[in-house]
Design a protein around this motif. Structure first.
Motif, PDB file in Angstrom:
ATOM      1  N   LEU A  88      83.847  -5.001  56.940  1.00  0.00           N
ATOM      2  CA  LEU A  88      84.335  -5.170  55.581  1.00  0.00           C
ATOM      3  C   LEU A  88      85.284  -6.115  55.490  1.00  0.00           C
ATOM      4  O   LEU A  88      86.298  -6.256  56.421  1.00  0.00           O
ATOM      5  CB  LEU A  88      85.034  -3.622  55.380  1.00  0.00           C
ATOM      6  N   TRP A  89      85.091  -7.214  54.639  1.00  0.00           N
ATOM      7  CA  TRP A  89      86.202  -8.327  54.383  1.00  0.00           C
ATOM      8  C   TRP A  89      86.866  -7.999  53.419  1.00  0.00           C
ATOM      9  O   TRP A  89      86.526  -7.872  52.082  1.00  0.00           O
ATOM     10  CB  TRP A  89      85.154  -9.522  54.061  1.00  0.00           C
ATOM     11  N   PHE A  90      88.289  -8.093  53.600  1.00  0.00           N
ATOM     12  CA  PHE A  90      89.140  -7.446  52.616  1.00  0.00           C
ATOM     13  C   PHE A  90      90.250  -8.624  51.877  1.00  0.00           C
ATOM     14  O   PHE A  90      90.737  -9.382  52.895  1.00  0.00           O
ATOM     15  CB  PHE A  90      89.955  -6.347  53.074  1.00  0.00           C
ATOM     16  N   VAL A  91      90.426  -8.919  50.865  1.00  0.00           N
ATOM     17  CA  VAL A  91      91.106  -9.801  50.449  1.00  0.00           C
ATOM     18  C   VAL A  91      92.179  -9.491  49.471  1.00  0.00           C
ATOM     19  O   VAL A  91      91.710  -8.936  48.230  1.00  0.00           O
ATOM     20  CB  VAL A  91      90.313 -10.870  49.717  1.00  0.00           C
ATOM     21  N   PRO A  92      93.376  -8.750  50.165  1.00  0.00           N
ATOM     22  CA  PRO A  92      94.230  -8.015  49.157  1.00  0.00           C
ATOM     23  C   PRO A  92      94.994  -8.893  48.354  1.00  0.00           C
ATOM     24  O   PRO A  92      95.285  -8.168  47.427  1.00  0.00           O
ATOM     25  CB  PRO A  92      95.173  -7.550  50.312  1.00  0.00           C
ATOM     26  N   HIS A  93      95.205 -10.087  48.261  1.00  0.00           N
ATOM     27  CA  HIS A  93      95.886 -10.797  47.357  1.00  0.00           C
ATOM     28  C   HIS A  93      95.294 -11.845  46.549  1.00  0.00           C
ATOM     29  O   HIS A  93      94.474 -12.738  47.133  1.00  0.00           O
ATOM     30  CB  HIS A  93      97.245 -11.398  48.023  1.00  0.00           C
ATOM     31  N   GLY A  99      91.328 -17.013  50.993  1.00  0.00           N
ATOM     32  CA  GLY A  99      90.778 -15.857  51.660  1.00  0.00           C
ATOM     33  C   GLY A  99      89.438 -15.373  51.061  1.00  0.00           C
ATOM     34  O   GLY A  99      88.434 -14.871  51.598  1.00  0.00           O
ATOM     35  N   PHE A 100      89.457 -15.552  49.630  1.00  0.00           N
ATOM     36  CA  PHE A 100      88.249 -15.313  48.692  1.00  0.00           C
ATOM     37  C   PHE A 100      87.131 -16.357  49.267  1.00  0.00           C
ATOM     38  O   PHE A 100      86.035 -15.895  49.463  1.00  0.00           O
ATOM     39  CB  PHE A 100      88.501 -15.638  47.395  1.00  0.00           C
TER      40      PHE A 100
END
Length: 313
Positions: A88-93, A99-100
């Protein structure tokens, strides 16, 4: 009476736009519910997607928009699914564009799915760090919302969770040296994301060779462990230190609402990779992407050999 209250709620949320009102009404007063809508990534009106209009980049991927309300906030997430098992690749901001960029490469290469938080649920806030779609109070940091009192957010982000969880961040150069217990003579910056920062919960293990991508202090990997346990209990910590990463060892006492704390307190394998924000130029985006992909490639090879890269065609 119920209809009157719902109408007043819609009026209060008019700034979120007509599309948001439809799913606000669906949520009702009980358990939150998510509205999941398949979308064409080539037409999504979002700054991250706008950088990727080549159909080849989306071959084999499915993209959904996920919208819901919980407590005082409205949320929008993007889920990008490969159809293969993987992390799971998570980009929170939404502001952390590197990150994206890395997540989109990584999901094609290693499978799994991406979850990226979209601050554009308030149109004027697209591409910013915080979620401003709130009824009252301060904007919310999406990486400080993993709270047992708000279970639907965490459950939605982690739905169909792959292994391991890998969060991808970018950060500003420097650190708050006046808050650090080491390197206090450095210029005063902001935050704690630097291999030169340390305190009673963050212990740095700097790269010795300082070879790329560890040639700047703001490219780091976090290894998180529970208080009372050794640093080596952190997932992938020993392997990353052995590979001469910049590793920040984070000791968790009680959760600060971040996904790293949430994960370690539940025994979930989690990694957090950071690199310095280098802006929106093609060169800056590529540099951030490549530094993060270096961390991803080497950490997965050492700590998750079952996660295989897709064969090139």
């Amino acid at each position: 009476m119920i209809e009157d209250r719902r109408l007043m709620s819609q009026i209060r949320h008019r700034r979120l736009g007509l599309a948001a009102l439809a799913w606000i009404a669906l949520a009702g007063a009980g358990e939150p519910r998510a509205v999941v809508t398949p979308v064409d990534p080539l037409t999504v009106q979002d700054d991250d997607f706008a950088r990727h209009r080549d159909p080849a980049e989306w071959k084999g991927l499915k993209v959904s928009r996920i919208e819901f309300r919980e407590e005082r906030a409205a949320w929008r997430l993007w889920r990008i699914e490969s159809g293969r098992k993987g992390p799971l690749w998570f980009v929170p901001h939404d502001s952390e564009n590197g990150g994206f960029e890395a997540a989109l490469v990584a999901v094609r290469k290693y499978g799994g799915s991406v979850v990226a938080v979209d601050a554009g649920v308030v149109p004027a806030a697209d591409g910013t760090r915080m979620n401003r779609a709130v009824d009252y109070g301060r904007p919310i940091d999406p990486n400080r919302n993993f709270d047992d009192a708000l279970p639907f957010y965490a459950r939605t982000v982690l739905a169909g969770r792959g292994w391991p969880i890998i969060a991808l961040h970018t950060n500003s150069p420097g650190f708050a040296s006046d808050e650090s217990t080491c390197n206090q003579s450095d210029p005063v910056g902001r935050g704690v994301i630097s291999i030169r920062f340390c305190d009673d919960t963050l212990t740095p293990s700097p790269s010795r060779a300082r070879a790329w991508p560890w040639d700047d202090d703001d490219s780091v990997a976090f290894a998180t462990y529970r208080t009372g346990q050794p640093m080596s209990s952190a997932y992938c910590r020993d392997q990353m230190v052995a590979m001469d990463f910049n590793v920040v060892q984070e000791r968790v006492v009680t959760s600060d609402g971040s996904l790293s704390n949430y994960s370690v307190l539940r025994g979930i394998d989690y990694l957090n990779f950071e690199t310095q924000d280098r802006g929106l130029s093609p060169e800056g985006l590529a540099e951030m992407r490549d530094r993060l992909m270096y961390m991803i490639d080497h950490a997965l090879a050492a700590c998750a050999p079952g996660v295989k890269a897709a064969r090139r065609r």
